[in-house]
Design an enzyme around this catalytic site. Structure first.
Site, PDB file in Angstrom:
ATOM      1  N   CYS A   2     -13.574   6.285 -17.152  1.00  0.00           N
ATOM      2  CA  CYS A   2     -12.707   6.604 -18.284  1.00  0.00           C
ATOM      3  C   CYS A   2     -12.009   7.916 -17.943  1.00  0.00           C
ATOM      4  O   CYS A   2     -12.324   8.545 -16.941  1.00  0.00           O
ATOM      5  CB  CYS A   2     -13.525   6.813 -19.551  1.00  0.00           C
ATOM      6  N   ARG A  27      -7.351   5.265 -15.163  1.00  0.00           N
ATOM      7  CA  ARG A  27      -8.817   5.252 -15.167  1.00  0.00           C
ATOM      8  C   ARG A  27      -9.387   4.317 -16.229  1.00  0.00           C
ATOM      9  O   ARG A  27     -10.604   4.129 -16.318  1.00  0.00           O
ATOM     10  CB  ARG A  27      -9.357   6.663 -15.426  1.00  0.00           C
ATOM     11  N   ASN A 100     -17.396  10.237 -20.002  1.00  0.00           N
ATOM     12  CA  ASN A 100     -17.053   9.317 -18.918  1.00  0.00           C
ATOM     13  C   ASN A 100     -18.337   9.062 -18.144  1.00  0.00           C
ATOM     14  O   ASN A 100     -18.957  10.020 -17.670  1.00  0.00           O
ATOM     15  CB  ASN A 100     -15.991   9.968 -18.020  1.00  0.00           C
ATOM     16  N   GLY A 101     -18.760   7.812 -18.054  1.00  0.00           N
ATOM     17  CA  GLY A 101     -19.993   7.503 -17.320  1.00  0.00           C
ATOM     18  C   GLY A 101     -20.870   6.570 -18.132  1.00  0.00           C
ATOM     19  O   GLY A 101     -20.398   5.867 -19.026  1.00  0.00           O
ATOM     20  N   GLU A 483     -12.826 -12.704   4.086  1.00  0.00           N
ATOM     21  CA  GLU A 483     -12.277 -11.619   3.271  1.00  0.00           C
ATOM     22  C   GLU A 483     -11.397 -10.689   4.117  1.00  0.00           C
ATOM     23  O   GLU A 483     -10.311 -10.288   3.687  1.00  0.00           O
ATOM     24  CB  GLU A 483     -13.430 -10.849   2.602  1.00  0.00           C
ATOM     25  N   LYS A 487      -7.373 -10.034   3.511  1.00  0.00           N
ATOM     26  CA  LYS A 487      -6.855  -8.674   3.305  1.00  0.00           C
ATOM     27  C   LYS A 487      -5.711  -8.384   4.264  1.00  0.00           C
ATOM     28  O   LYS A 487      -4.683  -7.849   3.881  1.00  0.00           O
ATOM     29  CB  LYS A 487      -8.013  -7.684   3.515  1.00  0.00           C
ATOM     30  N   GLU A 490      -2.561 -10.434   3.381  1.00  0.00           N
ATOM     31  CA  GLU A 490      -2.014 -10.051   2.088  1.00  0.00           C
ATOM     32  C   GLU A 490      -1.118  -8.807   2.158  1.00  0.00           C
ATOM     33  O   GLU A 490      -0.070  -8.757   1.516  1.00  0.00           O
ATOM     34  CB  GLU A 490      -3.214  -9.785   1.175  1.00  0.00           C
ATOM     35  N   HIS A 506     -14.107 -26.521  18.707  1.00  0.00           N
ATOM     36  CA  HIS A 506     -13.748 -27.854  18.228  1.00  0.00           C
ATOM     37  C   HIS A 506     -12.256 -27.961  17.930  1.00  0.00           C
ATOM     38  O   HIS A 506     -11.837 -28.844  17.185  1.00  0.00           O
ATOM     39  CB  HIS A 506     -14.598 -28.214  17.008  1.00  0.00           C
TER      40      HIS A 506
END
Ligand code: M6R
Length: 610
Positions: A2, A27, A100-101, A483, A487, A490, A506
């Site tokens: 936050c 945030r 915040n937390g 992944e 990345k 992208e 193969h």
């Protein structure tokens, strides 16, 4: 995650707080609020939605006063709503707090306070702090804050304002960021530099355990445990405005890559009961007997979240002995999967709004399956419609390319897998202790990899002109390759393929020629020999290979052209570490090519169309 903003000085606080909050909106932005003190009391205004909604609310009747605190929220405890927005107050309204937390032990504290007759106005963990301050206040705000800091546990940055001591703000930091800005006759607090940069460039960066008392003319820094004064260097910030919003990083993606140690700690916070050495997931309603009846799991997601699901399959099958099928959401809903009474469907989505994943969730529910959502956004549609929700708490992810959401999703799967295994008795105490010990080390290990990012920047420079690239690996490594390849495609627009290393021969081996770049992951000791064979196959056709392996792998460098070593961990946990070099390679390649890294062509952060 936050955003906190605060002001004490000679100017009206409201516009300064609102401006600061706008800079902190990255945030979290599901609700916002401010509280202003003017010597006659404290007035609070808070509103669900973006900061504009709050601005509209206060436009006709501004809050007058020269001391105030504000907050922009990213919900973790309690859905986004006016009541759950910060600031929170005690019952009298004299004590006001923004946070915040996460307060890990808030449920116990809340129960105690309810038994003492306190009525709560929100579902948040934060509200306990305001009530505790009222309970322990004895004409000394600093003493009350210290007392409360000794009661609460978790990660937090707090700013506190009290009607009885209207000429001061008290702040405290433990594992969540907080800075203090210095002006002549005015002081500022912020979660981050952009919030205060238009007012001052001179800041103190608080460290864990620092408590600060601010008046308009002074800042006193104390160690919260010993009450001894502490010295912090006054730092001069030279960043321009745009750099400041990205915390000095060139792109949000790089910032988010570097936020991963913190995000992982946050995902873990409150979910490991250290006394009993168990995983605790109080947010889940599934009873132990229901958990033991789960006989099959479907994991359904898109893109990066789907890749996290592929790791989730290994986790559940290995730890909890439950068979798992992983599906791309856009395929799942049309393939008529077979549901039995013991089927659990897990949907994974950073945004919680992805149309295909949402449709799959609805399809699963229509077929009578219980649905558990792993998501980063509390109050998202997927979170609201699922039967069970586990939030990843990684904080807002701005860059289109997902990084910290992925590693937090992996961690969520590890915690869930251990939780199910505990419930089913498929791991013993010793195994659980080993797993939890290794989990706890992961954030520091990610940090260690990030500190060697330069080597990967050089590698990125070498591959940026390539037309194609291959990622190869086996088992978990293959899932991470998928992944890494996504990345790279992208954001760098270089075509790449992720291949199960044993499958190359193969057909795809035909594409390997002199100079073809290959990234080979070999983190699984039991598969290493087989991987060396596959590496030898591509090298024999002229490939140039970068190997990625654990740091105890002394042999790999003999088979490859270059190696990147990562810290050792349990075989099941390597994906959280091995993906980091792949994220960095993609980022540096795209940045070297001058691409719009945070907003790659043709893509959007939240895909709300099918
Ligand atoms: O918000 P979600 O996790 O549901 O999004 C799913 C995918 O669209 C997303 O992971 C996408 O693949 C990322 N841009 C990859 O970096």
């Amino acid at each position: 995650m936050c955003g906190i903003m605060g002001y004490i000085g000679y100017r009206q606080a409201q516009p300064i707080l609102l401006n600061g909050l706008r800079k902190l909106e990255y945030r979290g932005y599901d609700s916002a609020g401010i509280a202003v003190c003017n010597g006659q009391g404290i007035t609070v205004r808070k509103k669900q939605g973006r900061i504009e909604a709050l601005e509209q609310q206060v436009a006709s009747q501004p809050l007058l006063g020269t001391v105030g605190i504000g907050h922009t929220r990213w919900a973790t405890h309690g859905k986004p709503s006016d009541d759950n927005s910060h600031p929170h107050t005690d019952q009298s309204g004299a004590f006001t707090v923004v946070h915040n937390g996460i307060i890990e032990n808030y449920l116990d504290i809340r129960q105690e306070l309810i038994e003492e007759g306190v009525a709560f106005a929100s579902e948040t963990d934060t509200e306990v702090i305001a009530h505790l301050l009222a309970k322990w206040y004895d004409n000394d705000l600093v003493a009350a804050v210290k007392k409360v800091a000794g009661i609460i546990r978790g990660a937090y940055a707090l700013a506190v304002m009290c009607e009885y001591e209207p000429d001061k703000l008290v702040v405290i930091r433990y594992a969540s960021p907080l800075i203090i800005g210095i002006g002549a006759g005015e002081k500022y607090i912020g979660s981050d530099i952009p919030a205060i940069l238009e007012h001052t460039r001179d800041v103190y960066v608080l460290e864990d355990g620092d408590l600060a008392v601010l008046t308009k003319d002074s800042v006193t820094l104390l160690d919260v445990d010993t009450s001894r004064p502490v010295q912090r260097e006054l730092v001069r910030i030279e960043w321009d405005k745009e750099q400041a919003e990205k915390d000095g990083f060139d792109h949000y993606m790089l910032k988010e890559i570097h936020e991963q140690p913190h995000a992982l700690r946050h995902t873990m916070t409150g979910r490991i009961d250290e006394a009993g050495g168990m995983v605790v997931l109080p947010e889940l309603r599934i009873r132990p007997d229901e958990l033991r009846q789960v006989e099959k799991i479907y994991i359904v997601a898109c893109g990066t979240a789907y890749h996290a699901g592929l790791i989730g399959k290994h986790v559940f099958e290995h730890l909890a002995h439950i068979p798992v099928e992983v599906d791309v959401a856009s395929e799942f809903r049309y393939r008529k999967p077979l549901y039995t009474p013991g089927t659990l469907t897990i949907v994974v989505s950073q945004s919680g709004e992805t149309a295909d994943t949402l449709a799959a969730l609805r399809e699963a529910k229509r077929n009578g399956s219980r649905v558990l959502a792993i998501t980063n956004v509390v109050g998202s549609t997927i979170a609201r419609e699922a039967d069970e929700v586990m939030t990843t708490n990684a904080g807002p992810e701005i860059a289109v390319a997902s990084t910290k959401a992925y590693t937090s999703q992996l961690l969520a799967f590890y915690l869930l897998g251990i939780y199910f295994a505990q419930g089913k008795g498929t791991i013993d105490d010793q195994e659980r202790a080993t797993l939890l010990q290794a989990l706890a080390q992961l954030p520091d290990q990610v940090e260690a990899i990030l500190s060697h990012a330069d080597k990967l920047r050089q590698f990125a420079d070498a591959i940026k002109e390539e037309q194609q690239l291959f990622f190869i690996g086996r088992g978990l490594d293959h899932a991470v390759c998928l992944e890494g390849s996504l990345k790279l495609k992208e954001i760098s627009y270089i075509h790449s393929e992720a291949y199960a290393a044993g499958e190359l021969k193969h057909g795809t081996l035909a594409l390997i020629e002199e100079g073809t770049r290959v990234i080979a992951l070999s983190t699984q000791a039991d598969l290493h020999e087989k991987m060396v064979n596959n590496i030898t196959e591509v090298k024999a056709r002229g490939a140039v290979v970068l190997g990625i392996a654990l740091d105890d792998n002394v042999e790999l460098h003999r088979s490859v052209d270059d190696v990147c070593l990562i810290p050792g961990t349990l075989p099941l946990f390597t994906p959280i570490l091995s993906v980091i070099p792949l994220q960095l390679i993609s980022y540096y390649t795209a940045a070297a090519l001058g691409n719009d890294v945070d907003r790659p062509r043709n893509l959007a952060k939240s895909v709300t169309v099918e």
